[in-house]
Scaffold this motif. Structure first.
Motif, PDB file in Angstrom:
ATOM      1  N   UNK A 129      44.448  48.405  36.528  1.00  0.00           N
ATOM      2  CA  UNK A 129      44.865  49.811  36.567  1.00  0.00           C
ATOM      3  C   UNK A 129      44.535  50.371  37.939  1.00  0.00           C
ATOM      4  N   UNK A 130      45.536  50.994  38.579  1.00  0.00           N
ATOM      5  CA  UNK A 130      45.356  51.582  39.908  1.00  0.00           C
ATOM      6  C   UNK A 130      45.543  53.086  39.815  1.00  0.00           C
ATOM      7  N   UNK A 131      44.465  53.796  40.077  1.00  0.00           N
ATOM      8  CA  UNK A 131      44.434  55.240  39.945  1.00  0.00           C
ATOM      9  C   UNK A 131      45.459  55.914  40.862  1.00  0.00           C
ATOM     10  N   UNK A 132      45.586  55.434  42.091  1.00  0.00           N
ATOM     11  CA  UNK A 132      46.515  56.040  43.050  1.00  0.00           C
ATOM     12  C   UNK A 132      47.960  55.979  42.556  1.00  0.00           C
TER      13      UNK A 132
ATOM     14  N   UNK B 172      48.742  47.722  48.014  1.00  0.00           N
ATOM     15  CA  UNK B 172      49.461  48.404  46.940  1.00  0.00           C
ATOM     16  C   UNK B 172      50.971  48.308  47.133  1.00  0.00           C
ATOM     17  N   UNK B 173      51.408  48.181  48.384  1.00  0.00           N
ATOM     18  CA  UNK B 173      52.843  48.026  48.653  1.00  0.00           C
ATOM     19  C   UNK B 173      53.411  46.798  47.941  1.00  0.00           C
ATOM     20  N   UNK B 174      52.618  45.723  47.878  1.00  0.00           N
ATOM     21  CA  UNK B 174      53.059  44.507  47.179  1.00  0.00           C
ATOM     22  C   UNK B 174      53.335  44.793  45.709  1.00  0.00           C
ATOM     23  N   UNK B 175      52.514  45.631  45.106  1.00  0.00           N
ATOM     24  CA  UNK B 175      52.711  45.950  43.686  1.00  0.00           C
ATOM     25  C   UNK B 175      53.930  46.833  43.472  1.00  0.00           C
TER      26      UNK B 175
ATOM     27  N   UNK C 105      55.826  37.570  40.521  1.00  0.00           N
ATOM     28  CA  UNK C 105      55.590  38.143  41.839  1.00  0.00           C
ATOM     29  C   UNK C 105      54.159  37.836  42.282  1.00  0.00           C
ATOM     30  N   UNK C 106      54.016  37.389  43.518  1.00  0.00           N
ATOM     31  CA  UNK C 106      52.706  37.138  44.121  1.00  0.00           C
ATOM     32  C   UNK C 106      52.288  38.397  44.869  1.00  0.00           C
ATOM     33  N   UNK C 107      51.075  38.870  44.585  1.00  0.00           N
ATOM     34  CA  UNK C 107      50.566  40.110  45.153  1.00  0.00           C
ATOM     35  C   UNK C 107      49.259  39.811  45.882  1.00  0.00           C
ATOM     36  N   UNK C 108      49.109  40.337  47.096  1.00  0.00           N
ATOM     37  CA  UNK C 108      47.873  40.159  47.853  1.00  0.00           C
ATOM     38  C   UNK C 108      47.213  41.514  48.064  1.00  0.00           C
ATOM     39  N   UNK C 109      46.000  41.665  47.539  1.00  0.00           N
ATOM     40  CA  UNK C 109      45.228  42.890  47.692  1.00  0.00           C
ATOM     41  C   UNK C 109      44.033  42.619  48.584  1.00  0.00           C
TER      42      UNK C 109
ATOM     43  N   UNK D 262      51.751  38.365  39.168  1.00  0.00           N
ATOM     44  CA  UNK D 262      52.241  39.210  38.086  1.00  0.00           C
ATOM     45  C   UNK D 262      53.383  38.421  37.437  1.00  0.00           C
ATOM     46  N   UNK D 263      53.137  37.783  36.267  1.00  0.00           N
ATOM     47  CA  UNK D 263      54.117  36.847  35.700  1.00  0.00           C
ATOM     48  C   UNK D 263      55.427  37.483  35.255  1.00  0.00           C
ATOM     49  N   UNK D 264      55.382  38.749  34.887  1.00  0.00           N
ATOM     50  CA  UNK D 264      56.609  39.445  34.522  1.00  0.00           C
ATOM     51  C   UNK D 264      56.455  40.900  34.952  1.00  0.00           C
ATOM     52  N   UNK D 265      57.573  41.576  35.194  1.00  0.00           N
ATOM     53  CA  UNK D 265      57.475  42.956  35.694  1.00  0.00           C
ATOM     54  C   UNK D 265      56.721  43.863  34.722  1.00  0.00           C
ATOM     55  N   UNK D 266      55.651  44.480  35.208  1.00  0.00           N
ATOM     56  CA  UNK D 266      54.863  45.372  34.360  1.00  0.00           C
ATOM     57  C   UNK D 266      55.568  46.695  34.103  1.00  0.00           C
ATOM     58  N   UNK D 267      56.531  47.037  34.932  1.00  0.00           N
ATOM     59  CA  UNK D 267      57.197  48.333  34.707  1.00  0.00           C
ATOM     60  C   UNK D 267      58.014  48.333  33.428  1.00  0.00           C
ATOM     61  N   UNK D 268      58.268  47.158  32.816  1.00  0.00           N
ATOM     62  CA  UNK D 268      58.971  47.100  31.536  1.00  0.00           C
ATOM     63  C   UNK D 268      58.030  47.399  30.380  1.00  0.00           C
ATOM     64  N   UNK D 269      56.731  47.272  30.612  1.00  0.00           N
ATOM     65  CA  UNK D 269      55.768  47.490  29.527  1.00  0.00           C
ATOM     66  C   UNK D 269      55.619  48.985  29.262  1.00  0.00           C
TER      67      UNK D 269
END
Length: 169
Positions: free
Chosen positions: A95-98, A23-26, A59-63, A137-144
């Protein structure tokens, strides 16, 4: 109960899957794209356009994922269903509940597969694997922007399976 989901499909209930780390990656901010700048040889520092807008890279994210099945057949059904869902064309909503946030990603790869149990053994009822899921994540989701449906008191409308109703673009 954790309600992490992909495109509205709950990971735990449908795939026996849990996100155990990553989750830190996200939460990490996207890197910026290179700005127009010039490095004059006879001056200190750099010169750049101070009024130009800032743009972000993907951004490349590893879960780290743990996936469990009750039997060999159950495990393979969950495994195939999970990878079928995340490898569809386009992006999916994670979607991440935490974090109470959604991220729009697409599948890149899966690495570091490890069996937690034997995949085929009569003495074991459960079957499990652990692997790294690499997403882009092709573009920052926090803008959505997200819009939740609410009642007249501002309370989120909740479905019978305990999900908030959300409207996206």
């Amino acid at each position: 109960m954790i309600k992490d989901s992909i495109s509205g499909v709950t990971l735990r209930d449908n795939f026996g899957a849990f996100i155990t780390s990553g989750l830190d990656d996200l939460l990490r901010m996207h890197d910026t794209k290179e700005r127009f700048l010039h490095d004059w040889g006879d001056e200190n520092g750099i010169e750049f356009d101070r009024k130009a807008p800032v743009y972000f890279k993907e951004k490349r994210v590893t879960l780290e994922i743990v996936m469990m099945g009750n039997s060999e057949a159950d495990f393979w059904n969950k495994y195939k269903g999970f990878f079928t869902l995340i490898t569809k064309p386009g992006t999916f909503r994670l979607y991440l509940d935490e974090l109470s946030r959604s991220f729009y990603c697409y599948y890149h790869s899966s690495t570091s597969f490890r069996k937690l149990t034997y995949l085929k053994h009569e003495e074991y009822e459960g079957i499990g694997v652990k692997f790294n899921l690499v997403l882009i994540e092709p573009e920052p989701s926090f803008w959505k922007q997200f819009t939740f449906l609410t009642d007249k008191n501002g309370n989120r409308l909740i479905t019978t399976d305990n999900y908030a109703l959300i409207v996206t673009e």
